[in-house]
Motif scaffolding. Structure first.
Motif, PDB file in Angstrom:
ATOM      1  N   GLY A 129       2.345  33.011   8.055  1.00 36.72           N
ATOM      2  CA  GLY A 129       2.556  32.248   6.833  1.00 36.72           C
ATOM      3  C   GLY A 129       1.253  31.938   6.137  1.00 36.72           C
ATOM      4  O   GLY A 129       0.178  32.359   6.560  1.00 36.72           O
ATOM      5  N   TYR A 130       1.358  31.158   5.046  1.00 35.91           N
ATOM      6  CA  TYR A 130       0.211  30.818   4.220  1.00 35.91           C
ATOM      7  C   TYR A 130      -0.150  29.346   4.384  1.00 35.91           C
ATOM      8  O   TYR A 130       0.630  28.535   4.885  1.00 35.91           O
ATOM      9  N   GLY A 131      -1.343  29.014   3.916  1.00 31.63           N
ATOM     10  CA  GLY A 131      -1.809  27.631   3.913  1.00 31.63           C
ATOM     11  C   GLY A 131      -2.898  27.393   4.943  1.00 31.63           C
ATOM     12  O   GLY A 131      -3.032  28.138   5.920  1.00 31.63           O
ATOM     13  N   HIS A 132      -3.663  26.345   4.700  1.00 38.66           N
ATOM     14  CA  HIS A 132      -4.781  26.011   5.578  1.00 38.66           C
ATOM     15  C   HIS A 132      -4.332  25.018   6.634  1.00 38.66           C
ATOM     16  O   HIS A 132      -3.992  23.881   6.326  1.00 38.66           O
ATOM     17  N   THR A 133      -4.324  25.452   7.855  1.00 41.47           N
ATOM     18  CA  THR A 133      -3.910  24.781   9.091  1.00 41.47           C
ATOM     19  C   THR A 133      -2.389  24.824   9.249  1.00 41.47           C
ATOM     20  O   THR A 133      -1.627  24.664   8.291  1.00 41.47           O
ATOM     21  N   VAL A 134      -1.996  25.036  10.477  1.00 39.20           N
ATOM     22  CA  VAL A 134      -0.575  25.031  10.820  1.00 39.20           C
ATOM     23  C   VAL A 134      -0.051  23.596  10.796  1.00 39.20           C
ATOM     24  O   VAL A 134       1.114  23.357  10.466  1.00 39.20           O
ATOM     25  N   LEU A 135      -0.900  22.616  11.101  1.00 43.19           N
ATOM     26  CA  LEU A 135      -0.459  21.221  11.090  1.00 43.19           C
ATOM     27  C   LEU A 135       0.030  20.816   9.708  1.00 43.19           C
ATOM     28  O   LEU A 135       1.033  20.096   9.586  1.00 43.19           O
ATOM     29  N   ALA A 136      -0.653  21.263   8.652  1.00 44.22           N
ATOM     30  CA  ALA A 136      -0.270  20.888   7.291  1.00 44.22           C
ATOM     31  C   ALA A 136       0.777  21.819   6.701  1.00 44.22           C
ATOM     32  O   ALA A 136       1.346  21.502   5.650  1.00 44.22           O
ATOM     33  N   ASN A 137       1.048  22.939   7.354  1.00 39.35           N
ATOM     34  CA  ASN A 137       2.049  23.899   6.893  1.00 39.35           C
ATOM     35  C   ASN A 137       2.965  24.194   8.074  1.00 39.35           C
ATOM     36  O   ASN A 137       2.819  25.216   8.750  1.00 39.35           O
ATOM     37  N   PRO A 138       3.905  23.302   8.343  1.00 41.40           N
ATOM     38  CA  PRO A 138       4.577  23.271   9.641  1.00 41.40           C
ATOM     39  C   PRO A 138       5.356  24.535   9.988  1.00 41.40           C
ATOM     40  O   PRO A 138       5.927  25.217   9.141  1.00 41.40           O
ATOM     41  N   SER A 139       5.354  24.786  11.282  1.00 47.02           N
ATOM     42  CA  SER A 139       6.192  25.804  11.891  1.00 47.02           C
ATOM     43  C   SER A 139       6.859  25.146  13.092  1.00 47.02           C
ATOM     44  O   SER A 139       6.176  24.742  14.035  1.00 47.02           O
ATOM     45  N   GLY A 140       8.174  25.032  13.062  1.00 45.88           N
ATOM     46  CA  GLY A 140       8.866  24.430  14.198  1.00 45.88           C
ATOM     47  C   GLY A 140       8.622  25.207  15.477  1.00 45.88           C
ATOM     48  O   GLY A 140       8.459  24.633  16.559  1.00 45.88           O
ATOM     49  N   CYS A 141       8.562  26.516  15.358  1.00 43.78           N
ATOM     50  CA  CYS A 141       8.292  27.375  16.508  1.00 43.78           C
ATOM     51  C   CYS A 141       6.916  27.057  17.088  1.00 43.78           C
ATOM     52  O   CYS A 141       6.760  26.860  18.296  1.00 43.78           O
ATOM     53  N   ALA A 142       5.890  26.998  16.237  1.00 43.21           N
ATOM     54  CA  ALA A 142       4.536  26.702  16.716  1.00 43.21           C
ATOM     55  C   ALA A 142       4.461  25.302  17.300  1.00 43.21           C
ATOM     56  O   ALA A 142       3.787  25.071  18.317  1.00 43.21           O
ATOM     57  N   ALA A 143       5.148  24.349  16.679  1.00 41.47           N
ATOM     58  CA  ALA A 143       5.126  22.969  17.176  1.00 41.47           C
ATOM     59  C   ALA A 143       5.694  22.886  18.585  1.00 41.47           C
ATOM     60  O   ALA A 143       5.179  22.144  19.433  1.00 41.47           O
ATOM     61  N   ARG A 144       6.753  23.639  18.855  1.00 40.39           N
ATOM     62  CA  ARG A 144       7.337  23.623  20.198  1.00 40.39           C
ATOM     63  C   ARG A 144       6.359  24.199  21.221  1.00 40.39           C
ATOM     64  O   ARG A 144       6.218  23.664  22.328  1.00 40.39           O
ATOM     65  N   HIS A 145       5.694  25.289  20.857  1.00 42.57           N
ATOM     66  CA  HIS A 145       4.704  25.866  21.769  1.00 42.57           C
ATOM     67  C   HIS A 145       3.539  24.906  21.997  1.00 42.57           C
ATOM     68  O   HIS A 145       3.059  24.755  23.135  1.00 42.57           O
ATOM     69  N   GLU A 146       3.069  24.244  20.929  1.00 41.14           N
ATOM     70  CA  GLU A 146       1.954  23.307  21.066  1.00 41.14           C
ATOM     71  C   GLU A 146       2.347  22.132  21.961  1.00 41.14           C
ATOM     72  O   GLU A 146       1.564  21.698  22.816  1.00 41.14           O
ATOM     73  N   ALA A 147       3.542  21.595  21.758  1.00 44.40           N
ATOM     74  CA  ALA A 147       3.982  20.454  22.551  1.00 44.40           C
ATOM     75  C   ALA A 147       4.094  20.831  24.025  1.00 44.40           C
ATOM     76  O   ALA A 147       3.662  20.068  24.911  1.00 44.40           O
ATOM     77  N   ARG A 148       4.661  21.986  24.303  1.00 46.14           N
ATOM     78  CA  ARG A 148       4.810  22.415  25.699  1.00 46.14           C
ATOM     79  C   ARG A 148       3.443  22.606  26.349  1.00 46.14           C
ATOM     80  O   ARG A 148       3.245  22.267  27.521  1.00 46.14           O
ATOM     81  N   TYR A 149       2.505  23.130  25.580  1.00 45.68           N
ATOM     82  CA  TYR A 149       1.154  23.329  26.114  1.00 45.68           C
ATOM     83  C   TYR A 149       0.447  21.986  26.344  1.00 45.68           C
ATOM     84  O   TYR A 149      -0.130  21.748  27.408  1.00 45.68           O
ATOM     85  N   LEU A 150       0.501  21.094  25.363  1.00 46.83           N
ATOM     86  CA  LEU A 150      -0.204  19.819  25.485  1.00 46.83           C
ATOM     87  C   LEU A 150       0.387  18.946  26.587  1.00 46.83           C
ATOM     88  O   LEU A 150      -0.341  18.241  27.296  1.00 46.83           O
ATOM     89  N   ILE A 151       1.690  19.001  26.744  1.00 50.50           N
ATOM     90  CA  ILE A 151       2.348  18.136  27.736  1.00 50.50           C
ATOM     91  C   ILE A 151       2.333  18.771  29.127  1.00 50.50           C
ATOM     92  O   ILE A 151       1.965  18.121  30.119  1.00 50.50           O
ATOM     93  N   ASP A 152       2.702  20.037  29.217  1.00 50.48           N
ATOM     94  CA  ASP A 152       2.883  20.680  30.522  1.00 50.48           C
ATOM     95  C   ASP A 152       1.829  21.739  30.848  1.00 50.48           C
ATOM     96  O   ASP A 152       1.842  22.305  31.956  1.00 50.48           O
TER      97      ASP A 152
END
Length: 544
Positions: A502-525
């Motif tokens: 996708g487009y935009g500067h940073t994934v945090l400001a241009n959300p991806s539910g898929c990426a958010a799930r991967h980030e959460a699983r990585y940060l937590i587990d």
């Protein structure tokens, strides 16, 4: 009410255009990567690196949290050494903010967040961006940020008694970038005077503002909140801060998400002899990234048409041509909108940061590519001539760059003032189009910077960390090209790249539910996504 953390332990016209300017102001406050400050924040200059004492030798700050800042947040002050060679000598105060974990019963620890810049104040950015963090992450972590040394409320670099004096100094410079020998000389002279003024006003502080010293501060803060290892999320320049920390303190990494990263070698020193001839932004390919995404914006603007994109001319070719014609018209005949003068450089300064968020970001309501289309259409339709041709832009588009320069000029190698920046601008225009010279002349702002931090970090970038690192990036990032994130992932000893198409500067400001799930699983587990994973953004451009 106060809380004390243990010092050690485990664990469509003028009205629419005005709204667009408000969006730019909010973006600049959150990321410090917008408009004139955006480019200035990414600059660099030559300075050597030397060994320095580890933060372990410095006293651990005692954080007394007070509920007197933003709603739902707690703030504290941390005392850290000015110079880590003298850890018990002179100190500076850092302003720190945190949002306590929503589920304190299952709290894991603290997640440190840096919004980028450099010089983006965490005390401003965290309250605006908190809602973008995955819900599970907000539940399980206290999210902590701080104003890095030299910025915001943390021993800020101050080059003038009054911000208006700095604006007066820069008022003679061209908006965006200079064109022609007279403007280019005025540009170089103004930033040379700015550098001298900053050196005279901040002689003790400027030699200690590097990213490496911010990383050392963050390690002290990690100890202050009681975490044995660091959990971290950094966006944009914040990813470079994370990589620096990971290589200074590889055994102290618990989990680290680097969102939209530069190539660390290109950013710091360049490959081979690049630093003597090419500025940091051009080495990083920021001009190429902006040019690509500008073309994509114009193409998609044409595709969706009005009202989603007011600047649409019906076809991609016609809309690109309209943008080029707009800039050419403004070069010869600036317009006035809402009492402000808009030459071509101002239009370009409005365009580049507006590419960063493809849709409205909660907390930043006037963002998005639709808003950029409205801005450009308002400029296209404007007929009023400015009262005077020299009316300067207000800080929203031409922000005082001193704090950003203080960090960036301490960190990366740039050609000196005698280098041929005109040739670099021509080179950038040839490969990147209208956006190119903007970045080449942004690099020039560090050409005369007098301060050098002997404790900056130039690599190596592959020291094995205690835990692997996750790099995430949009393929269409207009500030940090996707190639930079790939280079970051390759440079780090243990890292995985998660791609968002996708487009935009940073994934945090241009959300991806898929990426958010991967980030959460990585940060937590601690579970990384499968190599080669590609996610989609939650919303395409112009849809929200």
């Amino acid at each position: 009410m106060t809380r004390t953390s243990p010092p050690t332990g485990p664990a469509a016209g003028p009205r629419r255009l005005k709204a667009s300017r408000t969006a730019a102001r909010r973006l600049a406050a959150s990321w410090r990567l917008g408009a004139g400050a955006a480019a200035a924040a990414l600059l660099a200059a030559v300075c050597p690196a030397t060994a320095v004492a580890a933060p372990d030798a410095a006293p651990v700050p005692r954080l007394t949290w007070e509920e007197k800042c933003a709603d739902g947040f707690e703030c504290a002050t941390a005392r850290v050494p000015l110079d880590y060679h003298d850890p018990h000598g002179a100190g500076i105060d850092l302003s720190v903010i945190r949002h306590p974990a929503d589920d304190q019963a299952h709290r894991i620890g603290s997640l440190f967040y840096n919004p980028g810049g450099p010089a983006a104040p965490g005390l401003v950015a965290l309250p605006k961006m908190l809602g973008q963090f995955p819900e599970d992450v907000r539940k399980r972590f206290d999210i902590v940020s701080f104003d890095p040394r030299g910025t915001g409320a943390s021993a800020p670099v101050q080059c003038f008694d009054n911000p208006a004096d700095e604006q007066a100094l820069l008022a003679g410079t061209a908006a965006g970038y200079p064109e022609g020998a007279d403007q280019q000389k005025a540009w170089a002279d103004a930033y040379q005077r700015l550098a001298r003024q900053c050196a005279a006003r901040n002689p003790a502080l400027l030699p200690h503002i590097s990213t490496a010293n911010v990383a050392r501060d963050m390690d002290l803060l990690r100890r202050a909140v009681g975490d044995r290892r660091l959990t971290y999320l950094g966006t944009s320049y914040g990813s470079y801060l994370g990589a620096t920390y990971a290589n200074l303190f590889p055994g102290r990494v618990r989990a680290m998400v680097l969102d939209s990263a530069p190539d660390p070698v290109a950013w710091s020193t360049g490959h081979g002899g690049q630093a003597a001839t090419t500025g940091a932004l051009l080495r990083n390919g920021s001009d190429v990234a902006a040019g690509r995404v500008l073309d994509a914006f114009l193409d998609q603007c044409a595709q969706v048409g009005p009202p989603a994109c007011a600047f649409s001319a019906g076809t991609a070719a016609a809309t690109r041509a309209r943008y080029g014609e707009l800039l050419q018209r403004l070069r010869t005949r600036p317009v006035a909108v809402d009492g402000m003068t808009f030459p071509a450089g101002s239009a370009l300064e409005a365009t580049i940061p507006s590419l960063y968020a493809t849709n409205t970001v909660p907390g930043l309501p006037d963002t998005g590519w639709s808003r950029l289309g409205t801005t450009l259409q308002a400029l296209w339709a404007a007929t009023e001539a400015p009262a005077t041709p020299t009316t300067p832009l207000p800080p929203v588009f031409h922000q005082p760059p001193d704090q950003a320069l203080a960090v960036a000029c301490s960190d990366s190698a740039n050609p000196p003032a005698r280098a041929d920046y005109r040739a670099l601008a021509a080179f950038a225009r040839a490969r990147s189009g209208e956006a190119g010279p903007y970045f080449a002349w942004a690099d020039e702002r560090c050409a005369d910077w007098p301060a050098r931090d002997r404790d900056r970090y130039d690599g190596p970038w592959n020291r094995p960390t205690a835990r692997p690192i996750l790099v995430v990036a949009n393929t269409g990032d207009p500030a940090m090209p996707y190639e930079g994130s790939r280079a970051m992932a390759r440079s780090l000893a243990r890292a995985e790249l998660l791609t968002v198409g996708g487009y935009g500067h940073t994934v945090l400001a241009n959300p991806s539910g898929c990426a958010a799930r991967h980030e959460a699983r990585y940060l937590i587990d601690g579970v990384l996504p499968t190599p080669g994973t590609v996610c989609a953004p939650t919303q395409p451009p112009f849809s929200g």
